[in-house]
Design an enzyme around this catalytic site. Structure first.
Site, PDB file in Angstrom:
ATOM      1  N   GLY A  62       2.698   1.101   4.182  1.00 25.13           N
ATOM      2  CA  GLY A  62       2.483   0.731   2.783  1.00 25.13           C
ATOM      3  C   GLY A  62       1.812  -0.617   2.660  1.00 25.13           C
ATOM      4  CG  ASN A  63      -0.527  -1.669  -0.270  1.00 25.54           C
ATOM      5  OD1 ASN A  63      -0.215  -2.136  -1.362  1.00 25.54           O
ATOM      6  ND2 ASN A  63      -1.093  -0.470  -0.132  1.00 25.54           N
ATOM      7  NE  ARG A  64       3.126  -8.874   2.525  1.00 27.16           N
ATOM      8  CZ  ARG A  64       4.351  -8.960   3.007  1.00 27.16           C
ATOM      9  NH1 ARG A  64       5.385  -8.774   2.211  1.00 27.16           N
ATOM     10  NH2 ARG A  64       4.556  -9.211   4.282  1.00 27.16           N
ATOM     11  CB  SER A  65      -0.373  -3.358  -4.386  1.00 30.68           C
ATOM     12  OG  SER A  65      -0.725  -3.312  -5.749  1.00 30.68           O
TER      13      SER A  65
END
Ligand code: CTP
Length: 418
Positions: free
Chosen positions: A215-218
C-alpha cells in the site's frame, strides 16, 4: 463590502460572533440579522457592539425604512452562519416570516450558508432536499465539518471554523455566483453546475496474498476535498475512493455525490474509466500503485522456519492518468493529475513535476512536495499547477480545500463551454 450576517438559533451561534469580528477586522461593514432563537444563544448587545450597527430580527421594527427590502437590496454579500435545519427549510420554501428570511428573498447578491446541526438532522432527506434546492438556486451551501458536536457525539454537522467560512464567503463574493442571475435564468449558478466530474482519491492496495498487501501513505484528504469543492460548485460528482473509511466520505455522500469504493489499481482503473466515459473532467488524485505482485496466491503465504521467503515478483500496472490523457474517452474532456515529488540530485520538485506533465500528457498537473510532515495525511498542502507543456499556471497553498478550489479555478479556465 456591505455584508449581511444572518444568524439562526443553534449552539454554534457563538461562532458567529468570531466571524463578525473577523469580517469587521478585514474592513467590511457588517449588519447582523439574528432569528428570534439566535438571540436566545447570543444577546443583541454583543452583535451591536461588535458590528457598530443596530440589531433586530423583526420585520416590524423601523417599518418606515422597509428594512427587509432595503437591507437585501443594499448588500454585496449575505452570509448565514450558523444555518440551522429550520432556517434551511424556511429559506428553501421561500418563507418570509422574519427579517432574515424576508431579506433572503430580496437579496440579489451572492448568498453563502454554513449549516450546523446534529448529524442525523443534516443527513435527513428533508434537509438534504432543502440544501439541493438552495444550491440549484445559486446559494452557496458550505459543507459542515465533521467532528465533536454539542454533546459527546461526533460526525458531520459541525460549523466550520469562522476563518474558513470567511474565506469561502469572500471567495464566493469575488467570483459570484449571483442569485439574481440564477433566479432570472432559473438554472443552477455554481460555476461547475451541469458538469460531470470524476475524482479518484486514496491509495490503492495490491494483494500479496489474501491477507497482505502493498500500500502507500495517501490519506485521500486532498481527493475528498476536491470532490467536495466540485459538489459545492454545482458539479455532479463521482468519487472513486481507494481504501477510504466510510466516515471520510460521509459528508460527501450526504451532499449527493456518488462514492465508488475500490481496493486495487485494477479496480480503480475500471471505476475511473467507467465514470470518465461521461465526464467533463477527471482528476486523478489517488496514489495508484505502479506495480502489483505477479499472480498473488489464493492461500496465505506461510512462514517456514529457517527458510528465506520467496521474493515477490512485481509486474507493472497500467498508468490510468496517461491512458486517459492519451485516449480522451470523451471529446473535450479535461484530464488532471497529481505528482507527489520529493526532489533529488537529478532535479527539484518542480523540475520533476514539469517533466511528468510532459510525459503523462494531462491538461493540468498539480505538483506537490511530499515527505515527513508534508503532503501525506496533513491538513494543508502546497501545490504548483502546471499545464501540459510544464508551464506554471497557478500556485496554491493552504488547507486542502483552498488547494481544491484553486485547482477547480484552473480547470474552469480550460474546460470547454457547455
Ligand atoms: N497514476 C495513475 N496510474 C498509475 C500511477 C499513477 O493514474 N498506475 C496517476 C496518479 O493518480 C497521479 C499521477 O499519475 O495523478 C502521478 O503519479 P506518480 O506516482 O507521482 O507518478 P509516477 O508516474 O508513478 O512517477 P514516479 O513514481 O516515477 O514519480
Amino acid at each position: 463590502m456591505r455584508i449581511l450576517l444572518g444568524v439562526s438559533g443553534g449552539i454554534a451561534a457563538y461562532k458567529a460572533v468570531l466571524l463578525l469580528r473577523l469580517l469587521r477586522e478585514q474592513g467590511h461593514a457588517v449588519r447582523v440579522i439574528p432569528t428570534a432563537s439566535a438571540l436566545r444563544f447570543v444577546g443583541a448587545p454583543t452583535f451591536e457592539a461588535l458590528s457598530g450597527e443596530p440589531v433586530t430580527g423583526e420585520v416590524f421594527d423601523d417599518v418606515s425604512r422597509v428594512q427587509h427590502v432595503a437591507l437585501g437590496q443594499g448588500a454585496d454579500l449575505v452570509v448565514v452562519a450558523p444555518a440551522t435545519a429550520d432556517l434551511l427549510s424556511r429559506a428553501a420554501t421561500g418563507r418570509a416570516d422574519d427579517l432574515l428570511t424576508s431579506t433572503l428573498l430580496t437579496a440579489r447578491c451572492p448568498v453563502v450558508m454554513a449549516p450546523a446541526m446534529h448529524t442525523e438532522m443534516w443527513e435527513h432527506p428533508a434537509t438534504q432536499a432543502n440544501v439541493a434546492t438552495l444550491r440549484e438556486r445559486g446559494v452557496h451551501v458550505i459543507e459542515p465539518a465533521s467532528g465533536r458536536l454539542t454533546g459527546a457525539d461526533t460526525g458531520p454537522g459541525r460549523l466550520p471554523e469562522p476563518e474558513e467560512i470567511a474565506r469561502i464567503a469572500l471567495d464566493v463574493a469575488a467570483r459570484g455566483p449571483h442569485t439574481s442571475a440564477a433566479v432570472s435564468a432559473m438554472k443552477p449558478a455554481g460555476d461547475l453546475s451541469g458538469r460531470r466530474v470524476v475524482v479518484s482519491a486514496g491509495g490503492t492496495r495490491e494483494a500479496i496474498d489474501p491477507v497482505r498487501f502493498i500500500g502507500n501513505r495517501s490519506s485521500g484528504k486532498q481527493g475528498v476535498a476536491l470532490a467536495q469543492a466540485a459538489r459545492d460548485r454545482g458539479a455532479d460528482v463521482v468519487l472513486v475512493a481507494a481504501n477510504l473509511e466510510a466516515a471520510a466520505t460521509a459528508a460527501l455522500r450526504a451532499s449527493g455525490a456518488k462514492v465508488v469504493d475500490v481496493e486495487s489499481a485494477a479496480q480503480l482503473r475500471d471505476a475511473v474509466r467507467q465514470g470518465a466515459a461521461s465526464a467533463d473532467v477527471v482528476v486523478m488524485a489517488a496514489a495508484v500503485a505502479d506495480f502489483r505482485p505477479a499472480g498473488a496466491p489464493e492461500a496465505k503465504i506461510k512462514k517456514v522456519p529457517g527458510r528465506a521467503p520467496a521474493p515477490i515478483e512485481l509486474v507493472e500496472n497500467p498508468d490510468v492518468l496517461a491512458e486517459l490523457a492519451r485516449e480522451r474517452l470523451r471529446p473535450g474532456q479535461v484530464v488532471v493529475g497529481f505528482a507527489a515529488e520529493t526532489g533529488d540530485e537529478t532535479g527539484s520538485v518542480l523540475e520533476h513535476g514539469r517533466a511528468k506533465a510532459r510525459r503523462k500528457g494531462a491538461d493540468l498537473l498539480a505538483v506537490n512536495a511530499v515527505g515527513p510532515g508534508r503532503g501525506f495525511g496533513t491538513d494543508t498542502n502546497d501545490v504548483t499547477i502546471v499545464d501540459r507543456a510544464g508551464d506554471v499556471v497557478a500556485t496554491a497553498h493552504g488547507t486542502k480545500r483552498v488547494v481544491a478550489d484553486a485547482l477547480w479555478d484552473a480547470v474552469t479556465k480550460i474546460v470547454p463551454a457547455i
